[in-house]
Design an enzyme around this catalytic site. Sequence first.
Site, PDB file in Angstrom:
ATOM      1  N   TYR A 360      -1.681   7.372   4.532  1.00  0.00           N
ATOM      2  CA  TYR A 360      -2.977   8.322   5.754  1.00  0.00           C
ATOM      3  C   TYR A 360      -3.902   8.482   5.387  1.00  0.00           C
ATOM      4  CZ  TYR A 360       0.178  12.607   5.477  1.00  0.00           C
ATOM      5  OH  TYR A 360       0.227  13.613   4.162  1.00  0.00           O
ATOM      6  N   GLU A 361      -5.022   9.405   6.278  1.00  0.00           N
ATOM      7  CA  GLU A 361      -6.311   9.697   5.516  1.00  0.00           C
ATOM      8  C   GLU A 361      -6.691   9.111   4.956  1.00  0.00           C
ATOM      9  OE1 GLU A 361      -6.961  13.833   5.591  1.00  0.00           O
ATOM     10  OE2 GLU A 361      -5.503  14.281   7.061  1.00  0.00           O
ATOM     11  N   GLY A 362      -7.458   7.108   5.433  1.00  0.00           N
ATOM     12  CA  GLY A 362      -7.886   6.270   4.386  1.00  0.00           C
ATOM     13  C   GLY A 362      -6.441   6.147   2.775  1.00  0.00           C
TER      14      GLY A 362
END
Length: 377
Positions: A360-362
């Site tokens: 997550y978050e890239g």
Amino acid sequence: MDFNFTPDQLALKKMAQEFVAKEITPYALEMDKAGEIRAGLFQKLNDAGMLNLTVPEEYDGPGLDALTIALIYEELGKGCAGVATTTAANALASYPVLVAGTEEQKQKMFSVINDGKLAAFALTEPGAGSDAGAVATSATKDGDDYILNGTKCFITNGGIADIYVIFANARKSAGIRGLTAFLVDRGTPGFSSGKEEDKMGIRASNTCELILDNVRVPASRRIGREGEGFKIAMKTLDAARPFVGAVSVGLCQAAFDFAVKYSKEREQFGKPIASFQLVQAMLADMAMQIEAARLLVYKACWLKDQNVPYGRESAIAKCFAADTAMKVTTDAVQVLGGYGYSREYPAEKYMRDAKIMQIYEGTNQIQRLVIANNILY
């Protein structure tokens, strides 16, 4: 960098340690099994000031610097990565407003968060994960309003937040050039939460899809200019990624501490397994990796606090710390052997929780592209 923390930073770190030891760690396995945060914990998190860490002082927040926030998230990560993710989602959702919001939008967002309520950042869709330009949720101008239609997925706090930052495409087939951010309240007609995800890890956090069916949003709720959403999202992720790194470091430290304790107590061949050199080598590698990850996180936060470019260091910190979390928690399970594989002990939870840090978050693959672009261009 000055490696001496201020008295205020040390006091906040100690406060977070004590809160986690009392309110989170003893209940982490229970919350993991139940798939939700235990009753009353949100109020206690709010009372302890854990839900509005990124709110500026001028909006009645604590006005903390990034390094201090990272110290707190590291402690939360030690207790339960699911709880840490829930609180960090408030920070993630606040950054678009900090980056490009109007005064009215800031007042709205921060008043909600200061009241102890949750926020959510909604970019991901079934067909748009790493490729933000593929966002299909549409924002159609209608007088002084926009009409939003589409579906979001894997949204942290999606089913329990009171305010949302929704990314939609305001220009058909324009890709990232049409991406636009909007501030949307829970309860807006046509806006609802859908399926909640039954996840491998961070099970205490709420993750679900969002459904937008002709959701009418005033143009005054548009964050930034039309088509500016991609830039806002990237600045937001730059700011938030070191905190993913901080949670990863806390998770590593908890797994490492448990493995060390176990290695001193577990006996084989008449002596503690901590006396075996192969076990010692594993523990030494774990300690080195954790320390390196922690310092990378601190550096990224320090650079942000100096108001100098930090996007490259932000990606490095997130990527390295997340990879380290996966490696260290896997090794912790190995140190415990069969007991590490049992849900009676927290080691397997640490390992399950760690995997999402790489996603997550890239994803960490995207982080490597960000780093490479900073090197090559």
